[in-house]
Write a protein that holds these residues in place. Structure first.
Motif, PDB file in Angstrom:
ATOM      1  N   VAL A  23      -4.093   5.985   4.965  1.00 24.80           N
ATOM      2  CA  VAL A  23      -3.285   6.278   6.146  1.00 24.80           C
ATOM      3  C   VAL A  23      -1.866   6.635   5.710  1.00 24.80           C
ATOM      4  O   VAL A  23      -1.254   5.906   4.916  1.00 24.80           O
ATOM      5  CB  VAL A  23      -3.238   5.088   7.121  1.00 24.80           C
ATOM      6  N   SER A  25       1.699   7.463   7.597  1.00 15.52           N
ATOM      7  CA  SER A  25       2.450   7.561   8.854  1.00 15.52           C
ATOM      8  C   SER A  25       3.776   8.239   8.544  1.00 15.52           C
ATOM      9  O   SER A  25       4.527   7.774   7.686  1.00 15.52           O
ATOM     10  CB  SER A  25       2.661   6.184   9.478  1.00 15.52           C
ATOM     11  N   GLU A  51      -5.826   9.820   6.811  1.00 12.50           N
ATOM     12  CA  GLU A  51      -5.372  10.013   8.182  1.00 12.50           C
ATOM     13  C   GLU A  51      -3.859  10.235   8.142  1.00 12.50           C
ATOM     14  O   GLU A  51      -3.114   9.350   7.729  1.00 12.50           O
ATOM     15  CB  GLU A  51      -5.699   8.784   9.034  1.00 12.50           C
ATOM     16  N   CYS A  64       3.115   1.621  12.351  1.00 10.52           N
ATOM     17  CA  CYS A  64       1.798   2.219  12.136  1.00 10.52           C
ATOM     18  C   CYS A  64       1.228   1.801  10.776  1.00 10.52           C
ATOM     19  O   CYS A  64       0.046   1.454  10.661  1.00 10.52           O
ATOM     20  CB  CYS A  64       1.898   3.738  12.229  1.00 10.52           C
ATOM     21  N   ALA A  68      -2.234  -0.266   9.921  1.00 11.25           N
ATOM     22  CA  ALA A  68      -3.257   0.212   8.995  1.00 11.25           C
ATOM     23  C   ALA A  68      -3.523  -0.808   7.897  1.00 11.25           C
ATOM     24  O   ALA A  68      -4.679  -1.104   7.562  1.00 11.25           O
ATOM     25  CB  ALA A  68      -2.824   1.547   8.385  1.00 11.25           C
ATOM     26  N   ALA A  73      -6.474  -1.122   4.991  1.00 11.12           N
ATOM     27  CA  ALA A  73      -6.327   0.260   4.515  1.00 11.12           C
ATOM     28  C   ALA A  73      -5.123   0.381   3.587  1.00 11.12           C
ATOM     29  O   ALA A  73      -4.134  -0.340   3.745  1.00 11.12           O
ATOM     30  CB  ALA A  73      -6.162   1.209   5.695  1.00 11.12           C
ATOM     31  N   ALA A  75      -1.881   2.054   2.744  1.00 12.69           N
ATOM     32  CA  ALA A  75      -0.967   2.743   3.661  1.00 12.69           C
ATOM     33  C   ALA A  75       0.304   3.175   2.954  1.00 12.69           C
ATOM     34  O   ALA A  75       0.817   2.477   2.072  1.00 12.69           O
ATOM     35  CB  ALA A  75      -0.620   1.835   4.839  1.00 12.69           C
TER      36      ALA A  75
END
Length: 390
Positions: A23, A25, A51, A64, A68, A73, A75
């Motif tokens: 992830v 962000s 993502e 965010c 995650a 995850a 991140a």
């Protein structure tokens, strides 16, 4: 490996791609924007399976990433200056939750006056937030640090978020030839992220809960130990990195000509390259000058500093920040390290580069000249007189 001509921002983005975050962000802010732009290109062209979430603010970017990380995850996010300050509420949430997020911060001056150029007041204002803090000196180190930061942050003995700092424009926007490892090498170095500190429907648990006075100190103590443990994990990561990639780093600090130095200048970030040139010039003139670069500010290298300067006659700290009403933040930490080690010698603090103001070669030579007088002082470069507050 392949060689590429990259800016510091681009080099860091390549390092993040190699780490395979799940992830990202992103919220753009100068001079960090290129990092998340490059990562968006990697996601778009399929070279990074992640993502990519374009959020509405820096506060949301870190929120965010916390979300995650809380489900296990890997991140990543990035920021700078006022963006980091906007995130400030979230920084201790990430640290207290033991979420090993990696964040790149492009060091930039903070307002007011408004200024987009580089100094280090943004990150140094957040030293107590519970994050590991590292400061890259050049583009190759930026790439390698991006990859190593995930290894260090995610290690089970650390489990602590990691802030990797690059000097705005001086490093983020200048170009160098950089060795980019293969994905196979990166995968051999960085294991898949596994943690029990996550929300799991199969094994329900409580995360980010409240803790009253009787238990709060316990959690803060464990958080403190996580950063202290990072010291040995940094060493372990660098040994593993050298075995796989053939490049070796020096831990929390980097010493240059300090073994027999009488006068040592301590600094951090990209300015260390210019200080190294000044040391070479002074050595050629028969003067025993030395440089100690602080690669990490948290965990703080107390022992490394004491060992490097114990035989010196005087030292100075050159930094791009000021704790208003006192002195430079790095200077305070360095003096604490000396006091704990029982070392007494004249120390001076030179504050420069605020708002991106150039620090010249001549100013660095002059710092070493003034060190020979062995007088303690706090001084703003480029402004007459001292600022000792006496």
């Amino acid at each position: 490996m392949s060689k590429k001509f990259l800016s510091g921002n681009e080099a860091f983005a390549y390092g993040v791609r190699l780490a395979r975050p799940q992830v990202i962000s992103a919220y753009p802010i100068t001079p960090q924007t290129i990092v998340v732009e490059k990562l968006s290109e990697f996601v778009e062209d399929g070279s990074l399976n992640a993502e990519f979430i374009h959020v509405e603010s820096e506060h949301s970017a870190l929120s965010c990433a916390i979300g995650a990380s809380s489900v296990g995850a890997r991140a990543f996010t990035a920021t700078s200056s006022q963006g980091l300050l906007y995130m400030a509420e979230c920084l201790p949430y990430a640290a207290g939750g033991r979420f090993p997020i990696v964040m790149m911060n492009a060091n930039r001056s903070t307002a007011l006056p408004w200024n987009i150029y580089g100094d280090q007041r943004d990150s140094l204002s957040q030293l107590d937030s519970g994050w590991i803090q590292a400061y890259a000196g050049y583009a190759q180190e930026a790439l390698d640090l991006a990859l190593m930061s995930f290894y260090i942050a995610e290690h089970s003995e650390v489990s602590t978020p990691f802030m990797a700092n690059l000097d705005g424009f001086v490093l983020t926007h200048t170009y160098e030839v950089v060795d980019v490892p293969t994905q196979e090498q990166a995968d051999a170095f960085l294991p898949k992220y596994e943690t029990e500190n996550k929300l799991d429907l199969q094994n329900p648990r409580n995360l980010a809960f409240s803790a009253g006075p009787d238990t709060n100190t316990f959690f803060k103590y464990k958080e403190h130990l996580g950063i202290l443990n990072a010291s040995k994990i940094i060493e372990k990561a660098e040994e593993r990195f050298a075995e796989i990639f053939g490049r070796r780093y020096s831990g929390l600090t980097e010493s240059y000509q300090t073994d027999d130095a009488e006068f040592i200048l301590i600094t951090l970030g990209s300015i260390s390259g210019l200080v190294r040139e000044a040391v070479d010039k002074l050595r050629a003139e028969g003067k025993r000058a030395g440089l100690l670069r602080l690669r990490y500010l948290r965990p703080f290298p107390n022992e490394e500093i004491a060992n490097a300067v114990k035989d010196a006659k005087a030292l100075a700290v050159l930094e791009k920040d000021v704790s208003f009403g006192n002195e430079g933040t790095v200077y305070t930490n360095v003096n604490s390290a000396l006091q704990k080690a029982g070392i007494t010698l004249p120390t001076s603090n030179y504050i420069g580069g605020l708002g991106g103001k150039n620090i010249s070669f001549e100013e660095i030579i002059n710092i070493f000249d003034e060190l020979e007088k062995q007088q303690s002082k706090v001084k703003f470069l480029g402004i007459g007189g001292e600022a000792n507050g006496d």
